[in-house]
Write an enzyme that holds these catalytic residues in place. Structure first.
Site, PDB file in Angstrom:
ATOM      1  N   ALA A   1      56.958 -36.063  -6.758  1.00 62.32           N
ATOM      2  CA  ALA A   1      56.038 -35.096  -6.395  1.00 62.32           C
ATOM      3  C   ALA A   1      54.702 -35.444  -6.613  1.00 62.32           C
ATOM      4  CB  ALA A   1      56.622 -33.677  -6.678  1.00 62.32           C
TER       5      ALA A   1
ATOM      6  N   GLU B   1      47.423 -35.786   0.299  1.00 67.26           N
ATOM      7  CA  GLU B   1      45.871 -35.525   0.072  1.00 67.26           C
ATOM      8  C   GLU B   1      45.191 -36.682   0.639  1.00 67.26           C
ATOM      9  OE1 GLU B   1      42.289 -33.631  -0.857  1.00 67.26           O
ATOM     10  OE2 GLU B   1      44.390 -33.027  -1.213  1.00 67.26           O
TER      11      GLU B   1
ATOM     12  N   GLY C   1      53.625 -38.009  -4.453  1.00 68.49           N
ATOM     13  CA  GLY C   1      53.854 -37.735  -3.020  1.00 68.49           C
ATOM     14  C   GLY C   1      52.297 -36.752  -2.730  1.00 68.49           C
ATOM     15  N   ASP C   2      52.095 -35.911  -3.730  1.00 69.40           N
ATOM     16  CA  ASP C   2      50.882 -35.217  -3.522  1.00 69.40           C
ATOM     17  C   ASP C   2      49.598 -35.861  -3.250  1.00 69.40           C
ATOM     18  OD1 ASP C   2      49.238 -32.445  -3.909  1.00 69.40           O
ATOM     19  OD2 ASP C   2      48.570 -33.439  -5.777  1.00 69.40           O
ATOM     20  N   ALA C   3      49.415 -36.864  -4.025  1.00 67.87           N
ATOM     21  CA  ALA C   3      48.219 -37.980  -4.021  1.00 67.87           C
ATOM     22  C   ALA C   3      48.214 -38.409  -2.444  1.00 67.87           C
ATOM     23  CB  ALA C   3      48.249 -38.859  -5.047  1.00 67.87           C
TER      24      ALA C   3
END
Length: 150
Positions: A35, A43, A38-40
């Protein structure tokens, strides 16, 4: 960080955009680590999408990105896409949703936060598996879904 992780020759395959290989096989990476990546990825995808538009003023870009990267928006994306996921992808989502982060969301419900984490986990997994076309397909469909809603 070890010297081995900085050696481009150590890259086993074209799994990521850079030659830094995860310290464990992808299937053994904790859901919250996936995660984190995945967040990066989410974004960057949203920023690239917004820069493809006409309004490039910083204030507009920031406000627009917030509507795509919030936990609520990510939860909506996942809820929309869940029926189309493969069995493996669904398992990754389930693991991400059930992961205990230890933090309490400030601006989101716990359910939205868990689903957002699951979405980010899926993106991290697809990234490290080298399934970039699938990752892009899901992100693009998610963006379309949010655009239709607004």
């Amino acid at each position: 960080m070890s010297e081995e992780s900085l050696n481009p020759a150590q890259s086993k395959s074209n799994e990521g955009w850079f030659s830094f290989v995860p310290s464990k096989p992808i299937e053994q990476l904790p859901p919250l680590a996936l995660a984190y990546m995945g967040d990066a990825i989410h974004e960057v995808a949203i920023r690239q999408y917004l820069l493809s538009g006409k309004n490039l003023r910083p204030h507009h870009l920031h406000r627009a990105s917030t509507s795509f990267v919030s936990a609520g928006a990510q939860a909506k994306i996942l809820a929309h896409l869940e029926p189309t996921l493969t069995e493996t992808e669904s398992n990754v989502v389930r693991q991400g949703r059930n992961a205990k982060s230890g933090t309490i969301p400030k601006n989101a419900s716990v359910i939205d936060y868990r689903y957002a984490t699951a979405w980010e986990c899926l993106l991290g997994y697809l990234y490290y598996k080298g399934e970039h076309a699938r990752m892009e397909q899901l992100i693009t469909e998610g963006i379309r879904h949010l655009e239709k809603q607004s």
